[in-house]
Design a protein around this motif. Structure first.
Motif, PDB file in Angstrom:
ATOM      1  N   SER A  10      59.790   5.037 -13.127  1.00  0.00           N
ATOM      2  CA  SER A  10      58.775   4.329 -12.347  1.00  0.00           C
ATOM      3  C   SER A  10      57.542   4.016 -13.185  1.00  0.00           C
ATOM      4  O   SER A  10      56.997   2.909 -13.122  1.00  0.00           O
ATOM      5  N   VAL A  11      57.094   4.984 -13.982  1.00  0.00           N
ATOM      6  CA  VAL A  11      55.905   4.761 -14.819  1.00  0.00           C
ATOM      7  C   VAL A  11      56.163   3.651 -15.836  1.00  0.00           C
ATOM      8  O   VAL A  11      55.284   2.831 -16.112  1.00  0.00           O
ATOM      9  N   VAL A  64      55.964   0.272 -13.977  1.00  0.00           N
ATOM     10  CA  VAL A  64      54.582  -0.049 -13.639  1.00  0.00           C
ATOM     11  C   VAL A  64      53.807  -0.457 -14.889  1.00  0.00           C
ATOM     12  O   VAL A  64      53.050  -1.431 -14.875  1.00  0.00           O
ATOM     13  N   ILE A  93      56.196  -6.565  -9.573  1.00  0.00           N
ATOM     14  CA  ILE A  93      54.971  -5.883  -9.994  1.00  0.00           C
ATOM     15  C   ILE A  93      54.035  -6.857 -10.683  1.00  0.00           C
ATOM     16  O   ILE A  93      52.813  -6.830 -10.483  1.00  0.00           O
ATOM     17  N   GLN A 132      46.524  -0.457  -8.733  1.00  0.00           N
ATOM     18  CA  GLN A 132      46.857   0.006  -7.379  1.00  0.00           C
ATOM     19  C   GLN A 132      47.948  -0.858  -6.762  1.00  0.00           C
ATOM     20  O   GLN A 132      48.907  -0.347  -6.156  1.00  0.00           O
ATOM     21  N   SER A 150      50.161  -2.542  -8.327  1.00  0.00           N
ATOM     22  CA  SER A 150      51.413  -2.313  -9.056  1.00  0.00           C
ATOM     23  C   SER A 150      52.183  -1.139  -8.470  1.00  0.00           C
ATOM     24  O   SER A 150      53.401  -1.221  -8.253  1.00  0.00           O
ATOM     25  N   TRP A 151      51.494  -0.031  -8.197  1.00  0.00           N
ATOM     26  CA  TRP A 151      52.169   1.134  -7.642  1.00  0.00           C
ATOM     27  C   TRP A 151      52.658   0.877  -6.217  1.00  0.00           C
ATOM     28  O   TRP A 151      53.770   1.281  -5.854  1.00  0.00           O
ATOM     29  N   THR A 152      51.839   0.216  -5.421  1.00  0.00           N
ATOM     30  CA  THR A 152      52.256  -0.087  -4.047  1.00  0.00           C
ATOM     31  C   THR A 152      53.515  -0.949  -4.033  1.00  0.00           C
ATOM     32  O   THR A 152      54.450  -0.706  -3.267  1.00  0.00           O
ATOM     33  N   LEU A 165      55.711  -1.310  -6.531  1.00  0.00           N
ATOM     34  CA  LEU A 165      56.848  -0.638  -7.148  1.00  0.00           C
ATOM     35  C   LEU A 165      57.642   0.165  -6.131  1.00  0.00           C
ATOM     36  O   LEU A 165      58.869   0.095  -6.084  1.00  0.00           O
ATOM     37  N   VAL A 167      54.055   9.860  -6.380  1.00  0.00           N
ATOM     38  CA  VAL A 167      53.439   8.536  -6.536  1.00  0.00           C
ATOM     39  C   VAL A 167      51.922   8.679  -6.652  1.00  0.00           C
ATOM     40  O   VAL A 167      51.281   8.055  -7.515  1.00  0.00           O
ATOM     41  N   CYS A 190      51.021  10.218 -10.154  1.00  0.00           N
ATOM     42  CA  CYS A 190      51.168   9.257 -11.262  1.00  0.00           C
ATOM     43  C   CYS A 190      50.097   8.176 -11.200  1.00  0.00           C
ATOM     44  O   CYS A 190      49.493   7.813 -12.231  1.00  0.00           O
ATOM     45  N   GLY A 191      49.844   7.658 -10.005  1.00  0.00           N
ATOM     46  CA  GLY A 191      48.802   6.642  -9.866  1.00  0.00           C
ATOM     47  C   GLY A 191      47.437   7.183 -10.215  1.00  0.00           C
ATOM     48  O   GLY A 191      46.621   6.492 -10.848  1.00  0.00           O
TER      49      GLY A 191
END
Length: 278
Positions: free
Chosen positions: A88-89, A92, A154, A213, A215-217, A219, A254, A257-258
């Motif tokens: 995931s990282v 992102v 993303i 922010q 990007s994480w949402t 992903l 999540v 990491c964020g």
């Protein structure tokens, strides 16, 4: 000023910027850890401590810790925790870096040139209202269910905030500064390096935070469909198994990491703009 004095001044400024960036990083981390500790205490109190909230409806810290040990040691949904996190990282980071690089460049160009703004802005305004998640079906059709489709979604999510804030940053530069640069015949790359980019930096970093922010949402939503591994896949599999403790593990992962990536971005901001360090 002699060359030696000038070099000493530059080294001192660089050291000050490094120190300010480190101070901002650890200051933010300390405040966040205090807040997390208070949240954990409240969480324990309303679940294991008093039973105010049933464990059936919301998992307790002890249940969540057992689920976390399971995914760390045995794995869950075809991968262990660190493998989900790395996947995931990576997605992102790739999507965010590409989108923010192109977005900042386009925003600066639109802000500095009325001609570029007139050519690009109509198309940008037309595409801007489309939610990033609406691109998921098209990304799957174009790129399949692999990582490329997720990076594309993303990219779309992170691109818009970086463009808007970079554009606004240029337009907010003090007019006397622009007039002075014109009077001194500052042009080309020197104009971008000494006038546009420094003047727009505060707004640029605001856009980068919003892009990260987003990007994480995005992903997590993208990984709910067709993911082999990833934090979104943990959430998806946990929902199918009705495993609330594992769902919470995914959510906390999540958030963690964020948070760490936001701290890293804040450190970079403090390094680039030490005068804004608190």
């Amino acid at each position: 000023m002699t060359p030696a004095q000038l070099m000493h001044q530059r080294r001192t400024a660089a050291a000050s910027g490094w120190g300010s960036g480190v101070a901002v990083f650890f200051g933010s981390a300390r405040r966040a850890l205090i807040a997390i500790g208070a949240l954990l205490l409240v969480w324990w109190a309303v679940t294991d401590g008093t039973g105010l909230i049933s464990n059936v409806r919301f998992p307790s810290p002890s249940e969540t810790w057992v689920a976390w040990q399971q995914i760390l040691l045995e794995g869950y949904s075809s991968a262990r925790w660190h493998e989900h996190v790395i996947r995931s990282v990576t997605l992102v980071t790739v999507g965010f870096v590409v989108a923010s690089s192109l977005g900042v460049a386009l925003g600066l160009a639109m802000g500095s040139s009325r001609t570029i703004e007139a050519l690009v802005n109509p198309a940008f305004l037309f595409l801007r209202p489309i939610p990033p998640l609406a691109w998921i079906p098209l990304a799957i059709v174009w790129l399949g269910l692999g990582d490329s489709a997720k990076v594309m979604v993303i990219f779309v999510a992170a691109f818009v905030p970086s463009v808007i804030n970079s554009f606004s940053g240029v337009r907010q530069i003090d007019k006397p500064l622009l007039e002075a640069s014109a009077m001194l015949d500052v042009k080309g790359w020197r104009y971008w390096k000494e006038v546009l980019i420094p003047g727009a930096l505060p707004s640029i970093f605001t856009g980068l935070r919003l892009s990260l922010q987003a990007s994480w949402t995005t992903l997590v939503a993208a990984e709910l469909v067709g993911a082999v591994a990833g934090l979104g896949q943990i959430l998806n599999q946990g929902a199918q198994d009705i495993y609330t403790a594992m769902i919470l593990v995914g959510m906390i992962s999540v958030a963690l990491c964020g948070w760490l990536m936001t701290l890293a971005l804040g450190w970079i901001e403090g390094r680039v703009m030490p005068w804004r360090a608190q």
